[in-house]
Motif scaffolding. Sequence first.
Motif, short mmCIF file in Angstrom:
data_model
loop_
_atom_site.label_atom_id
_atom_site.label_comp_id
_atom_site.label_asym_id
_atom_site.label_seq_id
_atom_site.Cartn_x
_atom_site.Cartn_y
_atom_site.Cartn_z
N TYR A 55 0.84 -1.20 0.00
CA TYR A 55 0.00 0.00 0.00
C TYR A 55 0.87 1.25 0.00
O TYR A 55 1.83 1.35 0.76
CB TYR A 55 -0.91 0.02 1.23
N THR A 115 -2.33 -9.19 6.03
CA THR A 115 -1.54 -8.06 5.53
C THR A 115 -0.36 -8.59 4.72
O THR A 115 0.04 -9.75 4.83
CB THR A 115 -1.00 -7.21 6.69
N LEU A 157 -5.96 -6.68 0.37
CA LEU A 157 -5.37 -7.09 1.64
C LEU A 157 -5.80 -6.14 2.75
O LEU A 157 -6.16 -4.98 2.49
CB LEU A 157 -3.85 -7.13 1.53
N LYS A 158 -5.71 -6.59 3.97
CA LYS A 158 -6.15 -5.82 5.13
C LYS A 158 -5.33 -4.54 5.30
O LYS A 158 -5.81 -3.54 5.86
CB LYS A 158 -6.07 -6.69 6.38
N CYS A 159 -4.09 -4.57 4.80
CA CYS A 159 -3.20 -3.41 4.95
C CYS A 159 -3.42 -2.34 3.89
O CYS A 159 -2.83 -1.26 3.93
CB CYS A 159 -1.74 -3.87 4.88
#
Length: 462
Positions: A55, A115, A157-159
């Motif tokens: 990210y 992540t 993704l969670k990140c």
Amino acid sequence: MALQYSPSLEFSVRRREPELVAPAKSTPRELKPLSDIDDQEGHRFQICFIFFYGYDEASMGGKDPVGIIKKGVAETLVFYYPLAGRVREGGDDGKLMVDCNGEGILFIEADADVTLEQFGDAIHPPFPSLHHLLYDHLPGSSSIINSPLLLMQVTRLKCGGFILALRLNHVISDGPGLVQFLKALSQIANGAPKPSILPLWHRHLLSARNPPQITRIHHEYHQLPFTITSTPSNNHHILHRTFFFGASQIASLRRLLPLHLARSSNFDLIATCLWRCRTIALQPSPEDVVRLIFAVDIRSKLNPPLPIGYYGNGFVIPAVVTTAGKLCENPLGYGLELMKKAKSRVDEEYVRSVADLMVIKGRPKFCAVRSFFVVDVSRVGLGDVDIGWGKPVYGGPAHAGFANDADTSNYISAQNAMKEKGIVITISLEAEAMERFVREFDNMLNCHLNPPIVPPQIKSFI
């Protein structure tokens, strides 16, 4: 040096129903024949790749990778419309062709509760829970005939980063051809009206001559009978270990070479090293024929070269052939010299002879008996695929081996946990054979400190 795997990473993925993404505009409806280099039994499988993107607020803030990539795919397929079609068999000989019907590719949107950091400091195959990141178990979707030619899954993704995974019908394209498509997707997703390099089909350039004639020796297609020692006895007990080659490891191997081989490429050196160690580990009979098979890009081998924009399969697979006794009895330079000679024989006539062999012999698959197949994907450009969020943390094959085969390995650019750049190759062997492999491999790297060890089954042959 062997890289240790991190503990198994478990995570869950929520997928939406797969959908077909068709070209954004109407495209020609036609039948396009594949070349005789494309249309080999050895190409009739799916190849899988995966790209991990971190990210970055500056480039990703407020943007949804799923929507941007899906829209970009639809617009890119206007130019690469054969990829939206289906492979059909035609005629009595089963010759493959593409029905450009515009049905589209399979696309999956997904979210994962993990992540990027959880995948570890050194991202390389094999990947934990790959089946979650590339869901290719849809009924009827993985056949070579009459199925989508490309499957893409974009997983958020969670990140805030994401993973792009894809599966490609290998009869349509190879690694460089796929990279060309992905770079076109990148350009169009970032606002370009068309790709900077327009795709060219031109498969007739690699079709057989009329009449076809085999003019070269092609050891790679000479079949051998299977024996007890031909293959590992129980694939359920296969171990996978990844080996990292940085500057120090390559320097250690170069110390084993005579002066006239000192300028050999890293790929030739590493592939020969692993072939020799693997042969010793498998303990074949000294008189058994063993082979090292590798891919050679032929785009510049023809006169004129294949045109820029060609995205079909553009490689052949010469084989190095010797006996297990000779390979293991002699120093590293013996196998390396054989490999360099095999590579030097690949010229335009060799390529034409391969295409003609496919027609005359009925498109045979390469010989898998006591063969080790290494594919160099380090210079294809997979690590440079930027779809608008920068280059991937990892971009390359999703499997450790070619088609996830235990007798094949991919030669991949990667870095270790210390961020040192190098090459990783995964070796797959049964437990006892893996112990012997690691022992021999470590001995080669430390040969200047310890005398070489020749295994008993080879000593009896000397």
